[in-house]
Design a protein around this motif. Structure first.
Motif, mmCIF file in Angstrom:
data_model
loop_
_atom_site.group_PDB
_atom_site.id
_atom_site.type_symbol
_atom_site.label_atom_id
_atom_site.label_comp_id
_atom_site.label_asym_id
_atom_site.label_seq_id
_atom_site.Cartn_x
_atom_site.Cartn_y
_atom_site.Cartn_z
ATOM 1 N N GLY A 102 -54.485 20.764 -104.807
ATOM 2 C CA GLY A 102 -55.396 20.227 -105.812
ATOM 3 C C GLY A 102 -55.027 18.844 -106.316
ATOM 4 N N LYS A 103 -53.735 18.577 -106.445
ATOM 5 C CA LYS A 103 -53.321 17.267 -106.961
ATOM 6 C C LYS A 103 -53.727 16.146 -106.006
ATOM 7 N N LEU A 104 -53.590 16.371 -104.711
ATOM 8 C CA LEU A 104 -53.977 15.330 -103.757
ATOM 9 C C LEU A 104 -55.493 15.158 -103.730
ATOM 10 N N LYS A 105 -56.239 16.240 -103.862
ATOM 11 C CA LYS A 105 -57.696 16.113 -103.918
ATOM 12 C C LYS A 105 -58.124 15.257 -105.109
ATOM 13 N N GLU A 106 -57.504 15.512 -106.241
ATOM 14 C CA GLU A 106 -57.822 14.714 -107.433
ATOM 15 C C GLU A 106 -57.441 13.250 -107.217
ATOM 16 N N TYR A 107 -56.314 13.014 -106.561
ATOM 17 C CA TYR A 107 -55.868 11.644 -106.332
ATOM 18 C C TYR A 107 -56.825 10.900 -105.402
ATOM 19 N N VAL A 108 -57.283 11.553 -104.340
ATOM 20 C CA VAL A 108 -58.207 10.900 -103.408
ATOM 21 C C VAL A 108 -59.518 10.555 -104.113
ATOM 22 N N THR A 109 -59.988 11.448 -104.980
ATOM 23 C CA THR A 109 -61.201 11.154 -105.753
ATOM 24 C C THR A 109 -60.981 9.937 -106.643
ATOM 25 N N TRP A 110 -59.850 9.914 -107.346
ATOM 26 C CA TRP A 110 -59.553 8.758 -108.197
ATOM 27 C C TRP A 110 -59.447 7.484 -107.374
ATOM 28 N N LEU A 111 -58.785 7.565 -106.240
ATOM 29 C CA LEU A 111 -58.567 6.408 -105.377
ATOM 30 C C LEU A 111 -59.892 5.799 -104.937
ATOM 31 N N THR A 112 -60.796 6.637 -104.487
ATOM 32 C CA THR A 112 -62.105 6.162 -104.031
ATOM 33 C C THR A 112 -62.873 5.507 -105.175
ATOM 34 N N GLN A 113 -62.890 6.181 -106.308
ATOM 35 C CA GLN A 113 -63.622 5.641 -107.453
ATOM 36 C C GLN A 113 -62.998 4.341 -107.950
ATOM 37 N N ARG A 114 -61.674 4.252 -107.855
ATOM 38 C CA ARG A 114 -61.002 3.040 -108.336
ATOM 39 C C ARG A 114 -61.346 1.835 -107.469
ATOM 40 N N ILE A 115 -61.420 2.030 -106.178
ATOM 41 C CA ILE A 115 -61.798 0.930 -105.288
ATOM 42 C C ILE A 115 -63.220 0.475 -105.595
ATOM 43 N N LEU A 116 -64.126 1.438 -105.728
ATOM 44 C CA LEU A 116 -65.517 1.094 -106.013
ATOM 45 C C LEU A 116 -65.653 0.373 -107.354
ATOM 46 N N GLN A 117 -64.809 0.746 -108.298
ATOM 47 C CA GLN A 117 -64.867 0.140 -109.631
ATOM 48 C C GLN A 117 -64.306 -1.280 -109.651
ATOM 49 N N LEU A 118 -63.190 -1.496 -108.939
ATOM 50 C CA LEU A 118 -62.471 -2.764 -109.077
ATOM 51 C C LEU A 118 -62.817 -3.817 -108.031
#
Length: 417
Positions: free
Chosen positions: A209-225
């Motif tokens: 679960g921790k890696l799934k959450e991290y991949v979601t954050w990672l994708t959203q962070r790229i799209l945001q920044l």
């Protein structure tokens, strides 16, 4: 041009030696150190200061050629050579290597590299770190004796074309896997973030679960920044066999989990390095092949990167021939002499397997810059930003060396009028 003097100098590497077995078994952290007993032979503590040895070759023209002996962070793991300690090896290098180097003609790099790479002592090849550093110095010597860049020497001796396009660079975050991503996005690194997912409880999660959450954050962070949609980096995450640990190396369960990560990574491509550690080369090849086939049966585009048990040139040939992975990490210190790295990348190209010229955070500026020359000659699909775990420092060393080389090569190919 001959070598007239040789010096072996103890040096610092840019990170630390870590006992991978103890860390994967759940060793606790106390600040920057780990607590508990070491599990890998040769380690006195779970985390130890990184060491290197600088090899300096003085040439007849008065120039000094240089190379750094360095070993990977996880020395002694997955079939790799043991911990590299300068105090142990420098006396031996003075006794055995110095006489072989004094008076050596450095006109040709590959011949010298092959000689020392095949050298045996007490029935075994010498430590990979020594062969690695010595080959760097020999390449630098050939370049400095002939007024060429190291990339030019490689291209000349292997019959490769000089290409002026930049390489795809891969940033590694270390444990600072959130702030480092912001830095990577700002500097538009081509591939990110490595992630260092080397512990089930704290980084992967008992059910992933921790890696799934991290991949979601990672994708959203790229799209945001990201400033524009033209910046579309590739996601590449190294999990050190931990996914296999939570799914008992069941290829179907692992493939199902990876497809969940793939959905969270969209719209970015996802590479997973080292999903399992099967304990040996043959078993690793078989299990990676099963996972890759299970992914394709699901029409998944997740790509598998081989790392554990894929250490030497012969290992890489076996993994490539088995078609068990989409990409191979060519972990430069583990191959010994850098001519093996050159030939490993070329072998991957010839067999339509992607090549990732990697290495370790535990190298030096000299070894990283030399590896960049190797990559500019052989053109792997990605090149690790190294050394260190701070990202910015390694990016400065590798990216700037690449840009300087391109500027110099441009003047040679198309001289200014």
């Amino acid at each position: 041009m001959k070598v007239v003097d040789v010096q072996f100098t103890p040096a610092f590497s840019s990170f630390y030696f870590d006992d991978q077995a103890a860390i994967k078994a759940g060793a606790g952290q106390d600040g920057f150190t780990y607590v508990g007993k070491a599990a890998t032979p040769g380690f006195d503590r779970i985390r130890q200061s990184g060491e290197a040895v600088s090899i300096l070759l003085k040439l007849e023209n008065g120039l000094w050629a240089e190379g750094d002996c360095a070993a990977v962070q996880y020395s002694g793991a997955a079939g790799r050579d043991p911990l590299f300690a300068a105090a142990r090896y420098v006396p031996w290098m003075n006794e055995v290597l110095r006489p072989l180097l004094i008076g050596r003609n450095v006109t040709n790099f590959v011949g010298n590299a092959r000689f020392f790479d095949s050298l045996e002592y007490d029935g075994s090849q010498i430590h990979t770190a020594i062969r690695y550093g010595l080959s760097q110095a020999l390449l630098d010597a050939t370049a400095k004796s002939s007024g060429r860049l190291k990339v030019e020497v490689i291209c000349d001796e292997y019959g490769l074309p000089i290409e002026l396009s930049p390489l795809a660079l891969f940033g590694q975050s270390g444990d600072d896997r959130y702030n480092a991503v912001d830095k990577m996005i700002m500097k538009r690194v081509d591939v990110l973030p490595h992630g260092l997912i080397n512990n089930v409880v704290t980084k992967l999660g008992k059910n992933g679960g921790k890696l799934k959450e991290y991949v979601t954050w990672l994708t959203q962070r790229i799209l945001q920044l990201r400033n524009d949609r033209d910046y579309v980096p590739t996601l590449h995450i190294d999990v050190y066999g931990t996914i296999g640990m939570i799914f008992d190396n069941d290829s179907e369960k692992i493939a199902a989990y990876l497809t969940l990560l793939e959905a969270r990574a969209a719209p970015f491509s996802l590479y997973i390095e080292g999903p399992v550690d099967a304990g040996g080369r043959a078993a690793q090849i078989a299990l990676l092949g099963e996972i890759r086939r299970a992914l394709r049966a699901r029409a998944s585009t997740v790509k598998i990167v081989a790392d554990e048990w894929c250490n030497t040139y012969s290992d890489i040939v076996e993994f490539v021939n088995a078609a068990c992975c989409d990409m191979v990490q060519i972990k430069t210190p583990d191959l010994g002499s850098i001519h093996n790295t050159i030939e490993a990348v070329l072998y991957c190209h010839a067999h339509k397997v992607e090549a990732y010229q990697g290495g370790t955070c535990n190298e030096t500026d000299i070894s990283a810059r030399t590896c960049l020359h190797v990559a500019q000659a052989t053109r792997p699909q990605r090149v690790l930003v190294k050394p260190g775990m701070g990202f910015d420092e390694g990016m400065t060393i590798v990216a700037n060396e690449m840009r300087r080389n391109l500027s110099i090569l441009q003047t040679k190919i198309a001289p200014a009028e």
